[in-house]
Design a protein around this motif. Structure first.
Motif: not given
Lengths: 217, 217
Positions: A162-163, A166, A170, B109, B162-163, B165-167, B169-170, B173, B175-177, B185-186, B191
DNA sequence: CCTCCATATTTCCAATGTAAATTTTTCTTC
DNA sequence: GAAGAAAAATTTACATTGGAAATATGGAGG
């Protein structure tokens, strides 16, 4: 049976040529401007020729994204092998992740935008998982991911992923401004947290986590 | 001069109606399927009517994204005010960030896809910054962001952003179910790393975050 | 040589965003 | 209040796009 390594039927290896042309168009004109017709025209075939090799535009984009994941994995792997397991290897992998994203922004966005491709394509899923596995394997070698860490390995992987993801996103979208030379304001090793756990999380350990499955296998 | 509180020219407040209709279309049909024509049809006007209020489709999408950032900020702010500065407030803000993203995936998005809107629109930029500021302000209250932290405040903010936002996004999309009920999941607080710094970074710094490295030292 | 079939082209179509000219409604000014 | 000006919305038109269907092409195997 190919007589030469190039000429096959009418065009030759049109399938590979279309993917290559598509990738070129992608970075030249951006994701919004790629079209079946422009890609076909670049190769020199009619706009319906791709139909024989791909399931429409999305099928072609899927093949391009698959190729992207392979390159992505290679870019990460490049630095990994030069470093022993540990922080240096982690930095190398993350730098590869980031470098690929910043050098191929349109392709990177395509790879992670499910609306543009066929997400259940087998080759795509496999390439995506292989790419992720590079990061995953590196993360597993770190001390803060030893057995017994709360949440299990998935938590650590996804925290790291994620880090990095992300930060890349960004930067690509311009939300975090880059330096004049295009470099990110902080290197990966600078923006990487210690990934320790907050005291209250540690204190409550072990926490039951169960839903930690991704694509599986 | 408005005779009633809303009725103005022909339609009334077409500008706002288009944004509202656009947001509805967006979540119903997805980002790939929204079109000027479908939005105009939903409001009941011709497909060229929006031209008087927006700079084409991208102009309309820009207004929608701007609205999205305002809601995004509100969603984060909602939980923030109930908690004192510190970890709980951070969790509340991050949960708001994530909740908004998961409940409005298409809009989220859109907000972060510069190719769909006019990135230099003033209202958009201002709303985006206001949204980010909520997260920024919360991060500044944390002990690992005290003066003297290596890299300054930007580093901490971007690390956190970043953390989250990335979480988001994933998850969006796929990517992380997600769980069967759609939950990640967390949870955010699970997380969230300690955000301390690696030893080689902090050794020459005055203020390391205590307890960042679990069990080992 | 002849047939088969994957490959590629031609032709056609519906949908889209945009521009220009036109019509309709509202506002301003006298 | 009436007339002209301005704003708002429609109609018409057009270039592009992805895709479907029918047709042509050319190599492979008999």
């Amino acid at each position: 049976m190919l007589k030469e390594n190039r000429k096959k039927y009418h065009h030759g290896d049109l399938k590979a040529a279309l993917v290559e042309a598509g990738l070129a168009e992608l970075e030249e004109k951006g994701l919004e401007s790629v079209s079946l017709r422009s890609i076909a025209a670049r190769v020199g075939v009619s706009h319906t020729a791709p139909k024989n090799h791909f399931d429409g535009l999305r099928g072609l984009l899927t093949a391009m994204a698959t190729d992207g994941f392979r390159r992505h994995a290679a870019e990460m792997q490049r630095g990994v092998e030069d470093h022993p397991p540990g922080k240096a290897r982690l930095d190398a992998a993350c730098n590869g992740y980031l470098r690929f994203a910043l050098e191929n922004p349109e392709l990177f966005k395509l790879m992670f935008t499910s609306r543009f491709h066929l997400s259940d394509d087998d080759a795509l899923k496999q390439a995506g998982w292989a790419s992720y596995s590079v990061l995953r394997d590196v993360a597993h070698g770190l001390d803060w991911d030893k057995a017994g860490a709360p949440g299990g390995p998935w938590r650590t992987e996804w925290m790291l992923w994620s880090l990095v993801h992300g930060y890349a996103m960004l930067l690509i979208d311009g939300e975090i401004r880059r330096e004049d030379d295009g470099a990110p304001p902080f290197r990966m090793d600078e923006i990487m947290p210690g990934f320790g756990y907050f005291p209250d999380v540690i204190d409550n350990r072990p926490k039951p986590f169960q839903g930690q499955r991704r694509g599986e296998d």
